[in-house]
Design a protein around this motif. Structure first.
Motif, mmCIF file in Angstrom:
data_model
loop_
_atom_site.group_PDB
_atom_site.id
_atom_site.type_symbol
_atom_site.label_atom_id
_atom_site.label_comp_id
_atom_site.label_asym_id
_atom_site.label_seq_id
_atom_site.Cartn_x
_atom_site.Cartn_y
_atom_site.Cartn_z
ATOM 1 N N ASP A 26 0.884 -1.172 0.000
ATOM 2 C CA ASP A 26 0.000 0.000 0.000
ATOM 3 C C ASP A 26 0.919 1.218 0.000
ATOM 4 O O ASP A 26 1.634 1.453 0.982
ATOM 5 C CB ASP A 26 -0.877 -0.048 1.253
ATOM 6 C CG ASP A 26 -1.942 1.029 1.267
ATOM 7 O OD1 ASP A 26 -2.014 1.809 0.307
ATOM 8 O OD2 ASP A 26 -2.697 1.095 2.244
ATOM 9 N N VAL A 27 0.922 1.990 -1.088
ATOM 10 C CA VAL A 27 1.945 3.020 -1.298
ATOM 11 C C VAL A 27 1.355 4.431 -1.287
ATOM 12 O O VAL A 27 0.367 4.711 -1.971
ATOM 13 C CB VAL A 27 2.677 2.809 -2.646
ATOM 14 C CG1 VAL A 27 3.813 3.822 -2.801
ATOM 15 C CG2 VAL A 27 3.207 1.389 -2.752
ATOM 16 N N ASP A 28 1.959 5.306 -0.502
ATOM 17 C CA ASP A 28 1.749 6.751 -0.610
ATOM 18 C C ASP A 28 3.002 7.313 -1.258
ATOM 19 O O ASP A 28 4.115 7.079 -0.766
ATOM 20 C CB ASP A 28 1.546 7.395 0.753
ATOM 21 C CG ASP A 28 0.195 7.084 1.364
ATOM 22 O OD1 ASP A 28 -0.722 6.722 0.607
ATOM 23 O OD2 ASP A 28 0.058 7.189 2.592
ATOM 24 N N SER A 29 2.848 8.039 -2.369
ATOM 25 C CA SER A 29 4.027 8.597 -3.047
ATOM 26 C C SER A 29 3.950 10.115 -3.076
ATOM 27 O O SER A 29 2.886 10.692 -3.318
ATOM 28 C CB SER A 29 4.135 8.045 -4.475
ATOM 29 O OG SER A 29 2.962 8.310 -5.213
ATOM 30 N N VAL A 30 5.092 10.752 -2.811
ATOM 31 C CA VAL A 30 5.182 12.208 -2.788
ATOM 32 C C VAL A 30 6.416 12.642 -3.571
ATOM 33 O O VAL A 30 7.305 11.831 -3.843
ATOM 34 C CB VAL A 30 5.246 12.750 -1.340
ATOM 35 C CG1 VAL A 30 3.993 12.372 -0.572
ATOM 36 C CG2 VAL A 30 6.482 12.223 -0.618
ATOM 37 N N LEU A 31 6.470 13.939 -3.893
ATOM 38 C CA LEU A 31 7.519 14.448 -4.767
ATOM 39 C C LEU A 31 8.488 15.408 -4.087
ATOM 40 O O LEU A 31 9.419 15.892 -4.722
ATOM 41 C CB LEU A 31 6.888 15.140 -5.988
ATOM 42 C CG LEU A 31 6.094 14.232 -6.931
ATOM 43 C CD1 LEU A 31 5.280 15.065 -7.919
ATOM 44 C CD2 LEU A 31 7.036 13.291 -7.678
ATOM 45 N N ASP A 32 8.275 15.702 -2.813
ATOM 46 C CA ASP A 32 9.218 16.578 -2.120
ATOM 47 C C ASP A 32 9.242 16.255 -0.634
ATOM 48 O O ASP A 32 8.374 15.535 -0.109
ATOM 49 C CB ASP A 32 8.891 18.057 -2.353
ATOM 50 C CG ASP A 32 7.556 18.480 -1.770
ATOM 51 O OD1 ASP A 32 7.395 18.445 -0.539
ATOM 52 O OD2 ASP A 32 6.654 18.853 -2.556
ATOM 53 N N GLY A 33 10.242 16.791 0.052
ATOM 54 C CA GLY A 33 10.448 16.466 1.446
ATOM 55 C C GLY A 33 9.377 16.997 2.381
ATOM 56 O O GLY A 33 9.053 16.362 3.386
ATOM 57 N N GLU A 34 8.813 18.165 2.060
ATOM 58 C CA GLU A 34 7.767 18.706 2.922
ATOM 59 C C GLU A 34 6.532 17.814 2.894
ATOM 60 O O GLU A 34 5.897 17.576 3.929
ATOM 61 C CB GLU A 34 7.412 20.134 2.490
ATOM 62 C CG GLU A 34 8.436 21.168 2.922
ATOM 63 C CD GLU A 34 7.969 22.582 2.658
ATOM 64 O OE1 GLU A 34 6.838 22.760 2.140
ATOM 65 O OE2 GLU A 34 8.731 23.516 2.975
ATOM 66 N N GLU A 35 6.173 17.316 1.703
ATOM 67 C CA GLU A 35 5.055 16.376 1.601
ATOM 68 C C GLU A 35 5.348 15.105 2.396
ATOM 69 O O GLU A 35 4.459 14.554 3.063
ATOM 70 C CB GLU A 35 4.796 16.008 0.139
ATOM 71 C CG GLU A 35 4.015 17.016 -0.666
ATOM 72 C CD GLU A 35 3.640 16.444 -2.025
ATOM 73 O OE1 GLU A 35 2.485 16.012 -2.185
ATOM 74 O OE2 GLU A 35 4.509 16.409 -2.910
ATOM 75 N N ALA A 36 6.582 14.635 2.311
ATOM 76 C CA ALA A 36 6.957 13.426 3.046
ATOM 77 C C ALA A 36 6.775 13.636 4.543
ATOM 78 O O ALA A 36 6.189 12.791 5.236
ATOM 79 C CB ALA A 36 8.402 13.050 2.733
ATOM 80 N N SER A 37 7.260 14.750 5.064
ATOM 81 C CA SER A 37 7.123 15.038 6.492
ATOM 82 C C SER A 37 5.656 15.138 6.905
ATOM 83 O O SER A 37 5.269 14.669 7.982
ATOM 84 C CB SER A 37 7.851 16.337 6.841
ATOM 85 O OG SER A 37 9.254 16.162 6.759
#
Length: 220
Positions: A26-37
């Motif tokens: 089950d994957v959540d994918s993001v494109l930058d570090g702020e989204e990851a945090s």
């Protein structure tokens, strides 16, 4: 199992997301570090894959932040750099593994499997309490709606359901869910309780978790 993928190269992000989903993650994918945090602050994962060079906040900064939050989720770092110093920086910041681009997809999957391998095999029987149903096969928590859990979320809610109505001390939870991992703190338990509270709301359950890290937690 739940994976957070933070990779700023859009094509690679899409490809890795597709491959991981094909392998039933089950994957959540993001494109930058702020989204990851932001995702890490809102949800629990079994593995976090972080590219080091990302816009807004780099992978090392994200890693340092999550370790400061007492999150001990395994982290795999990705980088286009091959210098030893870069690897040391990531590992010193709390990374569990390291993969240099370009890499083979099979190698990435092998690393993720190693980091997310279950230490315990669960019974295939569902556990029920009030309007809740917990599936060990799918790691799903169901009421009016359903949501996938990380392994630690599953182990924590399982313990709370089995001991419903009883207050569980934080020390007891750390011993039985985190196996007294020295990196797991009372704040770690508090954070995972907050994850579960959000999920109980998301599935519209009447069941609540009350308490705090000092007095313990109870499912009622």
């Amino acid at each position: 199992m739940k994976v957070l993928l933070a990779e700023d190269t859009a094509d690679l992000n899409r490809a890795l997301t597709a491959v991981l989903k094909h392998e039933n993650y089950d994957v959540d994918s993001v494109l930058d570090g702020e989204e990851a945090s932001a995702h890490i602050g809102e949800d629990s994962y079994d593995c976090i894959i972080l590219d080091i060079m990302m816009p807004k906040k780099d992978g090392i900064a994200v890693l340092k932040d999550l370790r400061e939050m007492n999150i001990i989720t395994p982290v795999l770092m990705l980088t286009a750099k091959a210098e030893i110093e870069d690897r040391v920086t990531g590992l010193d910041a709390g990374a569990d593994d390291y993969l240099t681009k370009p890499f083979a997809i099979k190698e990435l999957l092998a690393r993720v499997r190693a980091l997310t391998r279950r230490k315990t095999q669960y019974s295939t029987d569902d556990i029920k309490y009030k309007d809740l149903s917990l599936s060990s096969a799918s790691l799903e928590l169901c009421a009016e709606n359903a949501v996938r859990l990380s392994i630690k979320e599953f182990e924590l809610i399982q313990m709370l359901i089995i001991n419903s109505g009883k207050t569980l001390r934080t020390e007891h939870i750390l011993e039985h869910v985190w196996n007294n991992d020295p990196d797991a703190k009372p704040e770690t338990v508090q954070l995972y309780i907050s994850y579960l509270k959000r999920k109980l709301m998301a599935i519209a359950s009447d069941v609540k978790i009350s308490g705090n890290k000092n007095d313990g937690f109870v499912l009622e």
